[in-house]
Design a protein around this motif. Sequence first.
Motif, PDB file in Angstrom:
ATOM      1  N   VAL A   1      -8.248  -2.161  -8.397  1.00  0.00           N
ATOM      2  CA  VAL A   1      -9.178  -1.332  -7.618  1.00  0.00           C
ATOM      3  C   VAL A   1      -8.429  -0.618  -6.492  1.00  0.00           C
ATOM      4  N   LEU A   2      -7.613  -1.371  -5.760  1.00  0.00           N
ATOM      5  CA  LEU A   2      -6.854  -0.771  -4.657  1.00  0.00           C
ATOM      6  C   LEU A   2      -5.909   0.322  -5.170  1.00  0.00           C
TER       7      LEU A   2
ATOM      8  N   LEU B   1       0.831  -1.202   0.000  1.00  0.00           N
ATOM      9  CA  LEU B   1       0.000   0.000   0.000  1.00  0.00           C
ATOM     10  C   LEU B   1       0.870   1.259   0.000  1.00  0.00           C
ATOM     11  N   VAL B   2       1.907   1.256   0.812  1.00  0.00           N
ATOM     12  CA  VAL B   2       2.831   2.393   0.855  1.00  0.00           C
ATOM     13  C   VAL B   2       3.580   2.507  -0.466  1.00  0.00           C
ATOM     14  N   LYS B   3       3.971   1.364  -1.027  1.00  0.00           N
ATOM     15  CA  LYS B   3       4.701   1.356  -2.301  1.00  0.00           C
ATOM     16  C   LYS B   3       3.852   1.978  -3.406  1.00  0.00           C
ATOM     17  N   ALA B   4       2.560   1.640  -3.445  1.00  0.00           N
ATOM     18  CA  ALA B   4       1.677   2.201  -4.463  1.00  0.00           C
ATOM     19  C   ALA B   4       1.631   3.724  -4.358  1.00  0.00           C
ATOM     20  N   SER B   5       1.562   4.238  -3.141  1.00  0.00           N
ATOM     21  CA  SER B   5       1.544   5.696  -2.933  1.00  0.00           C
ATOM     22  C   SER B   5       2.821   6.337  -3.441  1.00  0.00           C
ATOM     23  N   ARG B   6       3.958   5.712  -3.123  1.00  0.00           N
ATOM     24  CA  ARG B   6       5.243   6.269  -3.540  1.00  0.00           C
ATOM     25  C   ARG B   6       5.408   6.211  -5.051  1.00  0.00           C
TER      26      ARG B   6
ATOM     27  N   LEU C   1      -7.423  13.595  -3.103  1.00  0.00           N
ATOM     28  CA  LEU C   1      -8.209  14.138  -1.984  1.00  0.00           C
ATOM     29  C   LEU C   1      -7.310  14.632  -0.852  1.00  0.00           C
ATOM     30  N   ASN C   2      -5.984  14.570  -1.074  1.00  0.00           N
ATOM     31  CA  ASN C   2      -5.000  14.925  -0.036  1.00  0.00           C
ATOM     32  C   ASN C   2      -5.159  14.062   1.212  1.00  0.00           C
ATOM     33  N   VAL C   3      -5.451  12.788   0.979  1.00  0.00           N
ATOM     34  CA  VAL C   3      -5.579  11.819   2.066  1.00  0.00           C
ATOM     35  C   VAL C   3      -4.432  10.813   1.949  1.00  0.00           C
ATOM     36  N   ASN C   4      -3.741  10.561   3.066  1.00  0.00           N
ATOM     37  CA  ASN C   4      -2.726   9.519   3.072  1.00  0.00           C
ATOM     38  C   ASN C   4      -3.435   8.182   3.291  1.00  0.00           C
ATOM     39  N   PRO C   5      -3.434   7.286   2.295  1.00  0.00           N
ATOM     40  CA  PRO C   5      -4.212   6.050   2.423  1.00  0.00           C
ATOM     41  C   PRO C   5      -3.746   5.151   3.559  1.00  0.00           C
ATOM     42  N   GLU C   6      -2.437   5.131   3.832  1.00  0.00           N
ATOM     43  CA  GLU C   6      -1.912   4.322   4.937  1.00  0.00           C
ATOM     44  C   GLU C   6      -2.464   4.826   6.259  1.00  0.00           C
TER      45      GLU C   6
ATOM     46  N   SER D   1      -6.153   2.154  -7.845  1.00  0.00           N
ATOM     47  CA  SER D   1      -6.896   3.345  -8.270  1.00  0.00           C
ATOM     48  C   SER D   1      -7.472   4.098  -7.073  1.00  0.00           C
ATOM     49  N   MET D   2      -7.865   3.374  -6.015  1.00  0.00           N
ATOM     50  CA  MET D   2      -8.355   4.035  -4.804  1.00  0.00           C
ATOM     51  C   MET D   2      -7.239   4.831  -4.116  1.00  0.00           C
ATOM     52  N   ILE D   3      -6.041   4.253  -4.100  1.00  0.00           N
ATOM     53  CA  ILE D   3      -4.888   4.947  -3.516  1.00  0.00           C
ATOM     54  C   ILE D   3      -4.585   6.208  -4.318  1.00  0.00           C
ATOM     55  N   ASN D   4      -4.730   6.101  -5.638  1.00  0.00           N
ATOM     56  CA  ASN D   4      -4.533   7.259  -6.502  1.00  0.00           C
ATOM     57  C   ASN D   4      -5.568   8.336  -6.200  1.00  0.00           C
ATOM     58  N   TYR D   5      -6.818   7.918  -6.002  1.00  0.00           N
ATOM     59  CA  TYR D   5      -7.885   8.876  -5.699  1.00  0.00           C
ATOM     60  C   TYR D   5      -7.633   9.549  -4.353  1.00  0.00           C
ATOM     61  N   ALA D   6      -7.117   8.777  -3.390  1.00  0.00           N
ATOM     62  CA  ALA D   6      -6.807   9.347  -2.076  1.00  0.00           C
ATOM     63  C   ALA D   6      -5.814  10.500  -2.217  1.00  0.00           C
ATOM     64  N   ARG D   7      -4.846  10.329  -3.125  1.00  0.00           N
ATOM     65  CA  ARG D   7      -3.840  11.376  -3.332  1.00  0.00           C
ATOM     66  C   ARG D   7      -4.499  12.667  -3.811  1.00  0.00           C
TER      67      ARG D   7
END
Length: 256
Positions: A194-195, A141-146, A205-210, A197-203
Amino acid sequence: MSKELQLKAFERLLIIMDELREQCPWDKKQTLQTLRHLTIEETYELGDAILDNDLNEVKKELGDLLLHIVFYAKIGSETNDFDIADVCNEICDKLIHRHPHIYSDTVVKDEEEVKQNWEKLKLKEGKKSVLEGVPRSLPALVKASRIQDKVKGVGFDWEEPHQVWDKVQEELEELQVEVKAGDQDKIEAEFGDVLFSMINYARFLNVNPEDALERTNKKFIKRFQYLESKAGELGKPLMDMTLAEMDVFWNEAKKL
């Protein structure tokens, strides 16, 4: 605290590290490899303290991490590969090079341009891919954000949040198709999409998904433990309760 006192405190730690490495049986045996998993554990403990906003605990965990950095540098000095001065100078040189808007005549208009320049400079330093800086062993999950942060730095990104949400909906539909088809391998692949793309959407929204997921984890744990305590007061094991009975206490927990 003055710089002089701060340097004195750091020198004290270096002296203690020298003494431990020379005199303590456990510290003598440690290597870069044996410390690695402990460092990862300490990093997660720091993360927990930050999420809990426990500043006293943050201070303690930062000390534990700093000890590990000093420990690695001490081991490096024993093989004449590097020491703590090399570690400090390396990061100082990198910071100066990566901040030309501070240490040179480069002009930037905002934080986003700073990030873009950072990634461009890394490529000029010889990196073949902007994704080289993403550790392989990061949790997924963290890797996807990075990964998404990195490619954004070179302009590979959506323009508007609604485009990302449309992508989430598209991936959900594709997942449902595979769920109906029953192919487990394809279900897993689409679920991953799905996960991602959701992590991408969180970005967007300025939300840290972790942080968001951990917040939900903590909330669930708190509510479930309330449920357990209420079941204990009744002298009734959870496995003997109906879902309807459990829902009563679960809803009570949500109101707390």
